[in-house]
Design a protein around this motif. Structure first.
Motif, short mmCIF file in Angstrom:
data_model
loop_
_atom_site.label_atom_id
_atom_site.label_comp_id
_atom_site.label_asym_id
_atom_site.label_seq_id
_atom_site.Cartn_x
_atom_site.Cartn_y
_atom_site.Cartn_z
N ILE A 5 75.36 51.11 52.02
CA ILE A 5 73.71 49.87 51.71
C ILE A 5 73.61 49.13 52.85
O ILE A 5 72.73 49.22 53.80
N LEU A 6 75.00 48.83 52.79
CA LEU A 6 74.37 47.14 53.46
C LEU A 6 74.50 47.27 55.02
O LEU A 6 73.92 46.77 55.99
N GLU A 7 75.86 48.35 55.32
CA GLU A 7 75.07 48.33 56.22
C GLU A 7 74.28 49.52 57.46
O GLU A 7 74.54 49.13 58.40
N GLY A 10 71.83 46.43 57.36
CA GLY A 10 72.68 46.30 59.10
C GLY A 10 71.88 46.98 60.45
O GLY A 10 71.78 45.59 61.18
N LEU A 11 72.23 47.54 60.08
CA LEU A 11 72.00 48.58 61.39
C LEU A 11 70.19 48.43 61.80
O LEU A 11 70.26 48.44 62.93
N ALA A 12 69.60 48.57 60.57
CA ALA A 12 67.89 48.39 61.03
C ALA A 12 67.70 47.44 61.32
O ALA A 12 66.78 47.33 62.27
N ALA A 13 68.34 45.84 60.89
CA ALA A 13 67.99 44.79 61.65
C ALA A 13 68.26 44.22 62.55
O ALA A 13 67.65 43.81 63.50
N SER A 14 69.55 45.53 62.87
CA SER A 14 70.05 45.25 63.98
C SER A 14 68.84 46.06 65.38
O SER A 14 68.53 45.71 66.50
N LEU A 15 68.23 47.39 64.74
CA LEU A 15 67.73 47.92 65.17
C LEU A 15 65.72 47.44 65.20
O LEU A 15 65.54 47.11 66.46
N VAL A 16 65.75 46.44 64.45
CA VAL A 16 63.97 45.80 64.88
C VAL A 16 64.45 44.94 65.81
O VAL A 16 63.43 44.49 67.18
N PHE A 17 65.63 44.35 66.21
CA PHE A 17 66.00 43.22 67.23
C PHE A 17 66.02 43.75 68.36
O PHE A 17 65.42 43.49 69.75
#
Length: 82
Positions: A5-7, A10-17
């Motif tokens: 879940i945390l990974e 984190g991946l979604a947050a990276s993709l947002v930027f």
């Protein structure tokens, strides 16, 4: 390669930027500025790839615990019935 879940967050947050940087890089490439556009696309890719590949100091306790648990607890052998 299953993500926890945390990974996943984190991946979604990276993709947002990373996605806006990548899209701007592609638009810049199409506008004729190859060096800037290619650089931005590379930066966007690295924004997603590097956090998955690099070990940071915050990852070390989890990695150590994973190794200790892995050596202490063995997976049960599956019985093959033929």
């Amino acid at each position: 390669m299953r993500l926890g879940i945390l990974e996943t967050v984190g991946l979604a947050a990276s993709l947002v930027f990373a996605i806006p940087v990548g899209v701007f890089g592609i638009e810049t490439l199409l506008a004729g500025q190859q060096a800037l556009g290619a650089g931005l696309v590379v930066v966007a890719v690295l924004m997603v790839v590097l956090p998955r590949r690099l070990t940071t100091p915050t990852d070390l306790p989890g990695a150590v615990a994973e190794r200790v648990i892995g050596t202490a607890v063995k997976d049960p052998e599956s019985d093959d019935e033929s």
